[in-house]
Motif scaffolding. Structure first.
Motif, PDB file in Angstrom:
ATOM      1  N   HIS A 211       0.825  -1.220   0.000  1.00  0.00           N
ATOM      2  CA  HIS A 211       0.000   0.000   0.000  1.00  0.00           C
ATOM      3  C   HIS A 211       0.855   1.263   0.000  1.00  0.00           C
ATOM      4  O   HIS A 211       0.346   2.352  -0.267  1.00  0.00           O
ATOM      5  CB  HIS A 211      -0.933   0.013   1.216  1.00  0.00           C
ATOM      6  N   LEU A 212       2.140   1.128   0.312  1.00  0.00           N
ATOM      7  CA  LEU A 212       3.010   2.319   0.274  1.00  0.00           C
ATOM      8  C   LEU A 212       3.088   2.880  -1.147  1.00  0.00           C
ATOM      9  O   LEU A 212       3.364   4.062  -1.343  1.00  0.00           O
ATOM     10  CB  LEU A 212       4.414   1.973   0.777  1.00  0.00           C
ATOM     11  N   ALA A 213       2.842   2.023  -2.130  1.00  0.00           N
ATOM     12  CA  ALA A 213       2.885   2.477  -3.522  1.00  0.00           C
ATOM     13  C   ALA A 213       1.494   2.857  -4.037  1.00  0.00           C
ATOM     14  O   ALA A 213       1.309   3.117  -5.223  1.00  0.00           O
ATOM     15  CB  ALA A 213       3.469   1.367  -4.394  1.00  0.00           C
ATOM     16  N   SER A 214       0.497   2.903  -3.123  1.00  0.00           N
ATOM     17  CA  SER A 214      -0.881   3.197  -3.538  1.00  0.00           C
ATOM     18  C   SER A 214      -1.278   4.599  -3.069  1.00  0.00           C
ATOM     19  O   SER A 214      -1.378   4.850  -1.866  1.00  0.00           O
ATOM     20  CB  SER A 214      -1.828   2.139  -2.943  1.00  0.00           C
ATOM     21  N   ALA A 215      -1.493   5.489  -4.021  1.00  0.00           N
ATOM     22  CA  ALA A 215      -1.826   6.882  -3.677  1.00  0.00           C
ATOM     23  C   ALA A 215      -3.103   6.931  -2.845  1.00  0.00           C
ATOM     24  O   ALA A 215      -3.227   7.724  -1.909  1.00  0.00           O
ATOM     25  CB  ALA A 215      -1.996   7.693  -4.955  1.00  0.00           C
ATOM     26  N   ARG A 216      -4.058   6.037  -3.161  1.00  0.00           N
ATOM     27  CA  ARG A 216      -5.328   6.039  -2.436  1.00  0.00           C
ATOM     28  C   ARG A 216      -5.130   5.730  -0.950  1.00  0.00           C
ATOM     29  O   ARG A 216      -5.741   6.355  -0.093  1.00  0.00           O
ATOM     30  CB  ARG A 216      -6.256   4.995  -3.078  1.00  0.00           C
ATOM     31  N   HIS A 217      -4.270   4.773  -0.678  1.00  0.00           N
ATOM     32  CA  HIS A 217      -4.025   4.452   0.727  1.00  0.00           C
ATOM     33  C   HIS A 217      -3.251   5.568   1.415  1.00  0.00           C
ATOM     34  O   HIS A 217      -3.598   5.991   2.518  1.00  0.00           O
ATOM     35  CB  HIS A 217      -3.273   3.124   0.841  1.00  0.00           C
ATOM     36  N   ARG A 218      -2.229   6.048   0.741  1.00  0.00           N
ATOM     37  CA  ARG A 218      -1.380   7.052   1.404  1.00  0.00           C
ATOM     38  C   ARG A 218      -2.136   8.350   1.675  1.00  0.00           C
ATOM     39  O   ARG A 218      -1.766   9.109   2.570  1.00  0.00           O
ATOM     40  CB  ARG A 218      -0.121   7.303   0.578  1.00  0.00           C
ATOM     41  N   ALA A 219      -3.191   8.583   0.903  1.00  0.00           N
ATOM     42  CA  ALA A 219      -3.972   9.808   1.116  1.00  0.00           C
ATOM     43  C   ALA A 219      -5.075   9.601   2.152  1.00  0.00           C
ATOM     44  O   ALA A 219      -5.769  10.544   2.523  1.00  0.00           O
ATOM     45  CB  ALA A 219      -4.590  10.251  -0.209  1.00  0.00           C
TER      46      ALA A 219
ATOM     47  N   GLU B 239      12.084  -3.287   0.903  1.00  0.00           N
ATOM     48  CA  GLU B 239      12.942  -2.112   1.098  1.00  0.00           C
ATOM     49  C   GLU B 239      12.102  -0.872   1.356  1.00  0.00           C
ATOM     50  O   GLU B 239      12.429  -0.053   2.219  1.00  0.00           O
ATOM     51  CB  GLU B 239      13.824  -1.893  -0.136  1.00  0.00           C
ATOM     52  N   ALA B 240      11.020  -0.746   0.599  1.00  0.00           N
ATOM     53  CA  ALA B 240      10.151   0.439   0.766  1.00  0.00           C
ATOM     54  C   ALA B 240       9.622   0.488   2.189  1.00  0.00           C
ATOM     55  O   ALA B 240       9.553   1.551   2.808  1.00  0.00           O
ATOM     56  CB  ALA B 240       9.004   0.389  -0.231  1.00  0.00           C
ATOM     57  N   PHE B 241       9.260  -0.697   2.740  1.00  0.00           N
ATOM     58  CA  PHE B 241       8.728  -0.718   4.104  1.00  0.00           C
ATOM     59  C   PHE B 241       9.777  -0.256   5.108  1.00  0.00           C
ATOM     60  O   PHE B 241       9.511   0.603   5.950  1.00  0.00           O
ATOM     61  CB  PHE B 241       8.228  -2.118   4.476  1.00  0.00           C
ATOM     62  N   PHE B 242      10.977  -0.807   5.029  1.00  0.00           N
ATOM     63  CA  PHE B 242      11.977  -0.456   6.040  1.00  0.00           C
ATOM     64  C   PHE B 242      12.408   1.003   5.905  1.00  0.00           C
ATOM     65  O   PHE B 242      12.635   1.687   6.909  1.00  0.00           O
ATOM     66  CB  PHE B 242      13.156  -1.427   5.992  1.00  0.00           C
ATOM     67  N   GLU B 243      12.460   1.476   4.671  1.00  0.00           N
ATOM     68  CA  GLU B 243      12.815   2.891   4.473  1.00  0.00           C
ATOM     69  C   GLU B 243      11.735   3.792   5.091  1.00  0.00           C
ATOM     70  O   GLU B 243      12.010   4.747   5.807  1.00  0.00           O
ATOM     71  CB  GLU B 243      12.946   3.169   2.972  1.00  0.00           C
TER      72      GLU B 243
END
Ligand SMILES: Nc1nc2c(ncn2[C@@H]2O[C@H](COP(=O)(O)OP(=O)(O)OP(=O)(O)O)[C@@H](O)[C@H]2O)c(=O)[nH]1
Ligand SMILES: [Mg+2]
Length: 345
Positions: free
Chosen positions: A139-147, A175-179
């Protein structure tokens, strides 16, 4: 409302754990794992809250030994808040549990639940431990979730942040998660990747951090759940006279739309037709427990992934569909009717 101190005077507060996270990230799966590994001589209880009108998680959690209580029809933090305290008081009084796990709806903002559980009402009754939040790193790559403000605050208010479903991640997702997790401020007590909700039971002993504040404290203000075809008292009413065992309702809030069904004991589905109907769209969430011509099944799908599994059975059939787009509930309802096993004349 009665004062829980008067009702449940006890020497030690009950360790209580909030397991939060967005729709379908694996909260119930994680609670099941924790229940499986609990010390067998300890009495645990679970309070689970559902966005939809009927609620399914209690059926998915039922193991006959642990008390599970469900609060459906909204989220713990707002419309159902009274139902929440009633449900919680009931658990405390009836079950006298030694530990309580609470799963709010995936669309629930945790701030008010934390406030209630740490407020004067429960001050010497419960001891709220670390908030454990599950997320899906994809979900880090999902604009809908991040918003989504609730998605953000579930993560922001977590003491322990766990990316579940690691079996489905690419190296990039990890990697995206840990970052992402490294950059969070204030930092988390623990961050981890797990699969199948495999939380470390030692995390249950971590303390709640009093310092965390919601980024969007107003986000939980409105969740309107409105019932269709129900009586004044809220009891299920037949939708039509020729379908006395078929009850349906819809709910809306937090940018999501839900449709729920309850089916009486004579309603059985053809499993293939049912599966086809429920696969027609990759709705955010589909879950249920229903009778089919080949036995009871549970349904658990997230964004189009998941299927039917055998289930030991329930008192009635239940089904929930939730999506971020408006649902065409009447069409789905007709398709479900067509997926029924014909009733013998
Ligand atoms: N592949 C995979 N599937 C998982 C994992 N954890 C849970 N699931 C599946 O994800 C679906 C949703 O899991 P639940 O535990 O019901 O999720 P939830 O967060 O309780 O869902 P809501 O209460 O509806 O918000 C189910 O079909 C689970 O079997 C995992 O680590 N990997
Ligand atoms: Mg759940």
């Amino acid at each position: 409302m009665s004062d829980p101190h008067a009702l449940f005077s006890r020497p030690r507060p009950i360790p209580t754990h909030l397991i939060t996270g967005f729709l379908g990230v694996g909260k119930t799966t994680a609670i099941r794992r924790l229940l499986e590994r609990r010390p067998k001589d300890e009495r645990w209880a679970v309070l689970v809250n559902e966005f939809g009108e009927v609620g399914v998680d209690a059926e998915l959690l039922a193991d006959g030994e642990v008390a599970v209580r469900q609060v459906a029809g909204g989220c713990l933090c707002c419309v159902a808040s009274q139902a929440f305290t009633v449900g919680l008081n009931h658990i405390i009084r009836r079950e006298r549990p030694q530990r309580i796990l609470i799963e709010p709806t995936g669309l629930g903002h945790p701030a008010q639940v934390i406030e209630t559980l740490t407020g004067t009402l429960y001050a010497s009754v419960l001891e709220l431990h670390a908030t454990i939040t599950l997320m899906d790193a994809r979900h880090l790559a999902s604009a809908r979730h991040r918003a989504h403000e609730t998605w953000c605050d579930q993560i922001h208010l977590a003491d322990v942040l766990v990316a579940n479903k690691a079996d489905l991640y690419t190296e990039q997702d990890r990697e995206a998660f840990f970052e992402f997790a490294r950059a969070l401020d204030p930092p988390k007590l623990r961050t981890a990747l797990v699969s199948r909700g495999d939380l470390d039971p030692a995390w249950l002993d971590l303390p709640l951090s009093a310092a965390r504040r919601a980024l969007f404290p107003e986000a939980h203000a409105f969740l309107t759940a409105h019932r269709l075809k129900t009586s004044e008292s809220g009891d299920p009413q037949p939708l039509e006279t020729d379908r006395p065992e078929w009850w349906t309702a819809e709910s809306r809030g937090e940018g999501h739309f839900g449709r729920s069904w309850r089916f009486g004991p004579t309603v059985q589905f053809e499993p293939m037709r049912l599966d086809e109907t429920l696969r027609r769209d990759a709705w955010d969430r589909v879950k249920g427990v229903v009778a089919t011509s080949t036995g009871w099944v549970s349904i658990n799908r997230v964004a189009g992934v998941g299927g039917l599994e055998p289930h030991p059975g329930a008192a009635e059939g239940r089904l929930e569909i939730i999506d971020h787009r408006p649902l065409d509930g009447e069409v789905i309802d007709r398709e479900l009717l067509a997926a029924r096993r014909p009733v013998a004349p």
